[in-house]
Design a protein around this motif. Structure first.
Motif, PDB file in Angstrom:
ATOM      1  N   PRO A 284       0.846  -1.190   0.000  1.00 18.82           N
ATOM      2  CA  PRO A 284       0.000   0.000   0.000  1.00 18.82           C
ATOM      3  C   PRO A 284       0.885   1.243   0.000  1.00 18.82           C
ATOM      4  O   PRO A 284       2.070   1.165   0.323  1.00 18.82           O
ATOM      5  CB  PRO A 284      -0.788  -0.135   1.312  1.00 18.82           C
ATOM      6  CG  PRO A 284      -0.715  -1.588   1.669  1.00 18.82           C
ATOM      7  CD  PRO A 284       0.621  -2.045   1.170  1.00 18.82           C
ATOM      8  N   PRO A 285       0.348   2.414  -0.354  1.00 20.08           N
ATOM      9  CA  PRO A 285       1.162   3.631  -0.395  1.00 20.08           C
ATOM     10  C   PRO A 285       1.840   3.902   0.943  1.00 20.08           C
ATOM     11  O   PRO A 285       1.295   3.613   2.013  1.00 20.08           O
ATOM     12  CB  PRO A 285       0.138   4.726  -0.714  1.00 20.08           C
ATOM     13  CG  PRO A 285      -0.998   4.016  -1.375  1.00 20.08           C
ATOM     14  CD  PRO A 285      -1.034   2.651  -0.784  1.00 20.08           C
ATOM     15  N   SER A 286       3.044   4.449   0.869  1.00 16.93           N
ATOM     16  CA  SER A 286       3.779   4.958   2.042  1.00 16.93           C
ATOM     17  C   SER A 286       4.088   3.900   3.097  1.00 16.93           C
ATOM     18  O   SER A 286       4.092   4.190   4.291  1.00 16.93           O
ATOM     19  CB  SER A 286       3.017   6.118   2.717  1.00 16.93           C
ATOM     20  OG  SER A 286       2.715   7.101   1.775  1.00 16.93           O
ATOM     21  N   ILE A 287       4.336   2.682   2.668  1.00 20.03           N
ATOM     22  CA  ILE A 287       4.774   1.635   3.598  1.00 20.03           C
ATOM     23  C   ILE A 287       6.295   1.540   3.532  1.00 20.03           C
ATOM     24  O   ILE A 287       6.874   1.404   2.455  1.00 20.03           O
ATOM     25  CB  ILE A 287       4.161   0.267   3.223  1.00 20.03           C
ATOM     26  CG1 ILE A 287       2.645   0.277   3.405  1.00 20.03           C
ATOM     27  CG2 ILE A 287       4.813  -0.858   4.022  1.00 20.03           C
ATOM     28  CD1 ILE A 287       2.184   0.220   4.846  1.00 20.03           C
ATOM     29  N   VAL A 288       6.961   1.638   4.677  1.00  9.51           N
ATOM     30  CA  VAL A 288       8.422   1.529   4.731  1.00  9.51           C
ATOM     31  C   VAL A 288       8.771   0.278   5.536  1.00  9.51           C
ATOM     32  O   VAL A 288       8.444   0.183   6.715  1.00  9.51           O
ATOM     33  CB  VAL A 288       9.053   2.776   5.401  1.00  9.51           C
ATOM     34  CG1 VAL A 288      10.580   2.664   5.382  1.00  9.51           C
ATOM     35  CG2 VAL A 288       8.596   4.057   4.705  1.00  9.51           C
ATOM     36  N   ASP A 289       9.421  -0.681   4.879  1.00  4.43           N
ATOM     37  CA  ASP A 289       9.829  -1.907   5.579  1.00  4.43           C
ATOM     38  C   ASP A 289      10.970  -1.607   6.544  1.00  4.43           C
ATOM     39  O   ASP A 289      11.710  -0.642   6.381  1.00  4.43           O
ATOM     40  CB  ASP A 289      10.347  -2.949   4.577  1.00  4.43           C
ATOM     41  CG  ASP A 289       9.252  -3.501   3.689  1.00  4.43           C
ATOM     42  OD1 ASP A 289       8.071  -3.329   4.036  1.00  4.43           O
ATOM     43  OD2 ASP A 289       9.611  -4.108   2.665  1.00  4.43           O
ATOM     44  N   ARG A 290      11.120  -2.501   7.509  1.00  5.82           N
ATOM     45  CA  ARG A 290      12.277  -2.397   8.412  1.00  5.82           C
ATOM     46  C   ARG A 290      13.531  -2.891   7.702  1.00  5.82           C
ATOM     47  O   ARG A 290      13.479  -3.850   6.924  1.00  5.82           O
ATOM     48  CB  ARG A 290      12.057  -3.254   9.654  1.00  5.82           C
ATOM     49  CG  ARG A 290      11.004  -2.711  10.586  1.00  5.82           C
ATOM     50  CD  ARG A 290      11.005  -3.478  11.883  1.00  5.82           C
ATOM     51  NE  ARG A 290      10.947  -4.926  11.703  1.00  5.82           N
ATOM     52  CZ  ARG A 290      10.768  -5.792  12.689  1.00  5.82           C
ATOM     53  NH1 ARG A 290      10.667  -5.362  13.929  1.00  5.82           N
ATOM     54  NH2 ARG A 290      10.717  -7.086  12.462  1.00  5.82           N
ATOM     55  N   PRO A 291      14.688  -2.275   7.989  1.00  4.52           N
ATOM     56  CA  PRO A 291      15.941  -2.788   7.428  1.00  4.52           C
ATOM     57  C   PRO A 291      16.188  -4.224   7.913  1.00  4.52           C
ATOM     58  O   PRO A 291      15.905  -4.555   9.064  1.00  4.52           O
ATOM     59  CB  PRO A 291      16.995  -1.832   7.985  1.00  4.52           C
ATOM     60  CG  PRO A 291      16.254  -0.589   8.327  1.00  4.52           C
ATOM     61  CD  PRO A 291      14.887  -1.042   8.766  1.00  4.52           C
ATOM     62  N   HIS A 292      16.687  -5.042   7.028  1.00  3.71           N
ATOM     63  CA  HIS A 292      16.966  -6.441   7.349  1.00  3.71           C
ATOM     64  C   HIS A 292      18.000  -6.948   6.351  1.00  3.71           C
ATOM     65  O   HIS A 292      18.423  -6.213   5.447  1.00  3.71           O
ATOM     66  CB  HIS A 292      15.676  -7.268   7.266  1.00  3.71           C
ATOM     67  CG  HIS A 292      15.102  -7.356   5.879  1.00  3.71           C
ATOM     68  ND1 HIS A 292      14.408  -6.322   5.301  1.00  3.71           N
ATOM     69  CD2 HIS A 292      15.163  -8.339   4.938  1.00  3.71           C
ATOM     70  CE1 HIS A 292      14.045  -6.667   4.072  1.00  3.71           C
ATOM     71  NE2 HIS A 292      14.503  -7.884   3.816  1.00  3.71           N
ATOM     72  N   ARG A 293      18.403  -8.179   6.517  1.00  5.32           N
ATOM     73  CA  ARG A 293      19.306  -8.763   5.528  1.00  5.32           C
ATOM     74  C   ARG A 293      19.205 -10.277   5.553  1.00  5.32           C
ATOM     75  O   ARG A 293      18.745 -10.870   6.519  1.00  5.32           O
ATOM     76  CB  ARG A 293      20.756  -8.322   5.752  1.00  5.32           C
ATOM     77  CG  ARG A 293      21.322  -8.661   7.104  1.00  5.32           C
ATOM     78  CD  ARG A 293      22.762  -8.172   7.169  1.00  5.32           C
ATOM     79  NE  ARG A 293      23.291  -8.261   8.510  1.00  5.32           N
ATOM     80  CZ  ARG A 293      24.573  -8.055   8.819  1.00  5.32           C
ATOM     81  NH1 ARG A 293      25.449  -7.753   7.864  1.00  5.32           N
ATOM     82  NH2 ARG A 293      24.986  -8.145  10.067  1.00  5.32           N
ATOM     83  N   HIS A 294      19.620 -10.865   4.440  1.00  5.82           N
ATOM     84  CA  HIS A 294      19.571 -12.319   4.308  1.00  5.82           C
ATOM     85  C   HIS A 294      20.604 -12.739   3.269  1.00  5.82           C
ATOM     86  O   HIS A 294      20.929 -11.981   2.349  1.00  5.82           O
ATOM     87  CB  HIS A 294      18.183 -12.801   3.907  1.00  5.82           C
ATOM     88  CG  HIS A 294      17.432 -11.879   2.985  1.00  5.82           C
ATOM     89  ND1 HIS A 294      17.712 -11.793   1.643  1.00  5.82           N
ATOM     90  CD2 HIS A 294      16.429 -10.985   3.226  1.00  5.82           C
ATOM     91  CE1 HIS A 294      16.902 -10.916   1.091  1.00  5.82           C
ATOM     92  NE2 HIS A 294      16.115 -10.380   2.023  1.00  5.82           N
TER      93      HIS A 294
END
Ligand code: FE2
Length: 386
Positions: free
Chosen positions: A275-285
């Motif tokens: 959806p608009p303006s959703i910012v995920d949390r930083p992560h890594r894999h």
């Protein structure tokens, strides 16, 4: 010519190598892809029908072009009425249609596909693809060939014609569940057979040759995920609301892949709605990720650098173990296809995953994974991903 001489490489006392030199993120813009499609439409039809171009990272070895070290992505075009000649190979693939309509025949299975439909190609199964419409049929193909080429075992065979029906395909009325049950029973029989596997010391077992050359097997299905159905389920995830910390996605799951959560044994394909303006949390894999954004726009931050993207762009978004996150712009929702070599890494026990940078990484598939803040409901069990 004399035989090559093997030799010893002395690594006594050598320190652990530093972090790998990851391939940088790269983006193919939608207009660049459109221009390459137009170019492929204009060339003379190759003898095998394959108008095809590989998305190539500048770091890829010339002998094995790819977009991530273990993921090859090709842009494949067929003009109206054209077909590819039959071929089979030990690599497995995910197909994703982006324009036009086509018929994909994989062994005995036939899929009629259109825009944003996805499908998988099992290993060593002959296939042909035909344009069934009146405009170019354009698709992306994601292959694990680069890894097999690295191992020097990628076998590819052109065939004069599609072979007759396979005798070991699912019989009438049988299902994959039946096949799984049969395989379980066969596995049990093997464990209890006179040649069975048995414990030697604490949990350390011995397995005879008879089982080594006849491991439990499952028919590998050629499946299709029609976009219309995927989209209707995906759109319901929008209701998870602003406070949801997971990713709004569905994995196109092939039950053959079992605990490794794949679309093929090497790759998963997920389709995400943002959806608009959703910012995920930083992560890594450890798994590499390639995203195709086909609606909306947004940005990603990968290894501290910001990248803007929009509908029609294809991007290597997560090379190796680099910290990253993605966000959608104001305005329209984003739809994206993500391919990751996660199942392969689960099988190799190499899938380090750090969902929250405040907490240590875990080896997914052999340690407990992570949870989101989504309330559990029957038949809607959440899954880590992204
Ligand atoms: Fe990610």
């Amino acid at each position: 010519m004399s035989d090559p001489r093997p030799f010893f490489t002395d690594v006594s006392g050598a320190p652990a190598p530093g972090e790998p030199d990851y391939w940088q993120p790269v983006i193919f813009r939608g207009d660049e892809i459109a221009a390459e499609i137009a170019r492929l439409c204009d060339i003379e039809r190759p003898a095998d029908g394959r108008r095809s171009s590989l998305f190539t990272h500048p770091r890829a070895p010339e002998s094995s072009p790819s977009l991530a070290p273990g993921i090859r992505v090709s842009l494949d075009v067929l003009l109206p009425g054209e077909s590819t000649t039959p071929r089979r190979h030990t690599s497995t693939q995910v197909g994703f249609a982006i324009a036009g309509t086509g018929r994909v025949r994989i062994g005995d299975t036939v899929h009629d596909v259109g825009r944003y439909d996805a499908w998988n190609h099992p290993s060593w199964r002959p296939y042909t693809v035909t344009n069934t419409g009146d405009e170019p049929f354009v698709r992306f193909t994601y292959s694990n060939a680069p890894l097999l080429e690295k191992m020097n075992v990628h076998l590819v065979e052109d065939l004069a014609e599609m072979p007759e029906a396979r005798p070991d395909a699912f019989p009438d009325g049988a299902s994959e569940d039946d096949a799984a049950d049969a395989a379980d029973e066969a596995g049990d029989a093997r464990r209890t057979s006179p040649f069975g596997t048995f414990e030697l010391a604490d949990r350390a077992m011995l397995m005879p040759y008879e089982t080594l050359i006849n491991p439990p097997s499952l028919p590998s299905p050629a499946l299709v995920w029609p976009w219309e159905g995927v989209k209707s389920h995906l759109d319901q995830l929008e209701a998870l609301g602003d406070t949801y910390i997971g990713r709004r996605l569905y994995l196109l799951y092939n039950p053959l892949t079992g605990r490794t959560n794949g679309t093929t044994p090497s790759f998963f394909a997920t389709i995400t709605i943002r959806p608009p303006s959703i910012v995920d949390r930083p992560h890594r894999h450890v798994s590499a990720a390639i995203n195709y954004f086909f609606h909306g726009s947004g940005w990603s931050r990968v290894g501290g650098k910001r990248y803007e993207w929009g509908a029609g762009d294809l991007m290597l978004t997560a090379p190796g173990w680099m910290i990253h996150h993605h966000a959608s712009d104001d305005g329209d929702r984003v739809y994206e296809l993500t391919i990751q070599d996660q199942p392969l890494n689960i099988a190799m026990e190499s899938l380090l995953w750090q969902e929250n940078l405040k907490h240590p990484p875990r080896v997914l598939g052999s340690e407990d994974g992570f949870a989101t803040n989504r309330a559990l409901r029957p038949a809607t069990v959440g899954t880590a991903g992204g």
